[in-house]
Design a protein around this motif. Sequence first.
Motif, short mmCIF file in Angstrom:
data_model
loop_
_atom_site.label_atom_id
_atom_site.label_comp_id
_atom_site.label_asym_id
_atom_site.label_seq_id
_atom_site.Cartn_x
_atom_site.Cartn_y
_atom_site.Cartn_z
N LEU A 161 9.98 13.77 -1.59
CA LEU A 161 11.24 13.02 -1.52
C LEU A 161 12.42 13.90 -1.95
N CYS A 162 12.24 14.62 -3.04
CA CYS A 162 13.32 15.50 -3.53
C CYS A 162 13.64 16.59 -2.51
N ASP A 163 12.60 17.18 -1.93
CA ASP A 163 12.80 18.23 -0.93
C ASP A 163 13.56 17.70 0.28
N LEU A 164 13.19 16.51 0.71
CA LEU A 164 13.86 15.90 1.88
C LEU A 164 15.31 15.61 1.57
N LYS A 165 15.57 15.09 0.39
CA LYS A 165 16.97 14.77 0.04
C LYS A 165 17.80 16.05 -0.05
N MET A 166 17.22 17.12 -0.56
CA MET A 166 17.92 18.41 -0.63
C MET A 166 18.23 18.92 0.78
N SER A 167 17.29 18.68 1.71
CA SER A 167 17.46 19.25 3.06
C SER A 167 18.57 18.59 3.86
N ILE A 204 12.45 9.80 4.13
CA ILE A 204 12.94 9.45 2.79
C ILE A 204 12.69 7.98 2.50
N GLU A 205 13.02 7.12 3.46
CA GLU A 205 12.82 5.67 3.28
C GLU A 205 11.35 5.36 2.99
N CYS A 206 10.45 6.01 3.73
CA CYS A 206 9.02 5.75 3.54
C CYS A 206 8.53 6.24 2.18
N TYR A 207 8.99 7.43 1.77
CA TYR A 207 8.56 7.95 0.47
C TYR A 207 9.14 7.12 -0.68
N GLU A 208 10.37 6.63 -0.53
CA GLU A 208 10.95 5.76 -1.56
C GLU A 208 10.15 4.47 -1.69
N LYS A 209 9.74 3.94 -0.53
CA LYS A 209 8.93 2.72 -0.54
C LYS A 209 7.57 2.99 -1.19
N ALA A 210 6.98 4.13 -0.85
CA ALA A 210 5.69 4.50 -1.44
C ALA A 210 5.79 4.58 -2.95
N ASP A 254 3.24 12.38 -8.08
CA ASP A 254 4.10 13.56 -8.18
C ASP A 254 4.35 14.22 -6.83
N GLU A 255 3.33 14.22 -5.98
CA GLU A 255 3.50 14.87 -4.67
C GLU A 255 4.53 14.11 -3.83
N TYR A 256 4.43 12.77 -3.83
CA TYR A 256 5.40 11.97 -3.07
C TYR A 256 6.82 12.24 -3.59
N LEU A 257 6.93 12.35 -4.92
CA LEU A 257 8.24 12.58 -5.54
C LEU A 257 8.80 13.95 -5.12
N ASP A 289 0.85 -1.20 0.00
CA ASP A 289 0.00 0.00 0.00
C ASP A 289 0.89 1.25 0.00
N GLY A 290 1.11 1.81 -1.19
CA GLY A 290 2.00 2.96 -1.33
C GLY A 290 1.53 4.18 -0.55
N GLU A 291 0.22 4.43 -0.54
CA GLU A 291 -0.30 5.60 0.16
C GLU A 291 -0.04 5.50 1.66
N ALA A 292 -0.15 4.28 2.20
CA ALA A 292 0.09 4.09 3.64
C ALA A 292 1.54 4.42 3.99
N TYR A 293 2.48 4.01 3.14
CA TYR A 293 3.90 4.35 3.38
C TYR A 293 4.12 5.86 3.26
N ALA A 294 3.37 6.51 2.34
CA ALA A 294 3.50 7.97 2.19
C ALA A 294 2.99 8.69 3.44
N ILE A 295 1.93 8.14 4.06
CA ILE A 295 1.43 8.73 5.31
C ILE A 295 2.51 8.66 6.39
N LEU A 296 3.16 7.51 6.49
CA LEU A 296 4.25 7.37 7.47
C LEU A 296 5.40 8.33 7.14
N GLY A 297 5.66 8.50 5.83
CA GLY A 297 6.69 9.46 5.41
C GLY A 297 6.34 10.87 5.86
N PHE A 298 5.08 11.24 5.70
CA PHE A 298 4.60 12.55 6.13
C PHE A 298 4.80 12.73 7.64
#
Length: 483
Positions: free
Chosen positions: A475-481, A456-462, A469-472, A435-444
């Motif tokens: 993920l990019c913002d987090l990696k930049m930070s 980052i790990e959760c968004y990559e899994k999602a 596009d939002e998850y991506l 469930d990609g959306e569930a992993y994105a919630i954990l990422g959030f």
Amino acid sequence: MIQTSKMSMDRERVLRRKLHQLECHFTWALTKGDIDLPKVLNSLEEQLKLDFGKKEALGRGYCALAYVKFLQGFQEEALNNLMTSVKLYIEHHEEEFHKTLIVTYGNLAWANYHMKNYTECESYLQKLQTINERYATEASSVPEVLGEKGWTFLKFSHKYYERAKECFKKGLELEPEDSECNAGYAIALFRTEIEDFTMENSPTIKQLRRAIETNPDDDVLKVFLAMRLIRYKRYDEAEILVETALERSSDHPHVMRYAGKFFRIKGCVDRSIALLSKALEQSPNSSFIHHQLAFCYKIKKIQLLQEGNHHAKGSWVQQIRDQIIYHLEKAIVHAPCFITAMSDLALHYGERREISRAEELFQMTFQTAKEKNDDLYLVSFYYAEFQLHCKRRQALAIEHYMQCLKLNPSSPEGKRSYYSLKKIAEKRIRENTQDGEAYAILGFLHKEKGENRQAIECYEKALSYVDNDEYLRNLCDLKMSIQ
């Protein structure tokens, strides 16, 4: 004709410059949009009854009441209240140029200016000049003015609590033994202290004890201290304080209402209901008491539901829910912008399956919160609960839990939103490990807590399970930070 008009404009301009230098309600930046006028009006009228016979306190009360009436457009009534305030102050101090009159005369100058009574306005400015010359100090440094300003901020809006605190603190620097400023500062701290302190270093507890020393007959302060002590499990001392306050002031509505809140927090719901019901007899228009009673009945409802056998107890639950709705409806009648009560009421309409009524009230509450720029996170939380439990629309619930958490993560509602989202995500992953959306919630959730690597790990899994596009972007913002 032109010359007369120019003279009038010049006079008005000079008056305006002098008026802006005054210390009074008109110059304290009390924004109408920040104030629930019916609620403040009820509070002030109730305080006037409590202060019966205390001329100085009544003088301050009528002065504040006049400003509320002026905001409501009742200019003549406001003027009459201000004249009552002057009369009470003069009777108490036996003179018309005492420093306690600074705020009232300031309000009278402003009120007459707005009503184009320029000669009257000038006469009050002259009275203020006489007072200033007599005391040889700026009005902003007069303890009585600072006290009146502080109490005004405390009564008018929670948005002004920090300003109230500063006023009382400055007043105490000038007069450390002033009982009014000690009491006001204690209450302002009580309402604003959110940091974690030990009992020994809590500024609120220290100041409440100090305020009780200078106000030994103020039983409301004792109940406030008791409510703070139970945070630190000092139950014996807290209960002694409350019982003493009730014994000494058994008919004081503020003692009863806060003692009722104390017993609710302590878990004695029936005693809380008894005290609050008694207080309500004296203050039937109190939105605070109605809201506290609704709180008590909510606890009773939850206890019944937790006992199981919902079908057998369904009628009891419904009766209790009806009591909750009754008190919440009353609360918002007397405080039309009471956002917490409005949100909770909408949720309970939903529980009673009045879905369209609930939706309508939620939309009205969202609009009120946006207009006042206040408590939007609260409405988001209750709306999420409504979507999840009443309409079974998990996607919308997730959206609004996230909104609440982003707006106010440290609030009780923000924390509850966090755990609701976590529970939803973990349950979905147990049921479907892809469930990609569930992993994105954990990422959030990780992102909101500042745990960027876990996020980052959760968004990559999602993203391994779903294109989004939002998850991506996240993920990019987090990696930049973390680079």
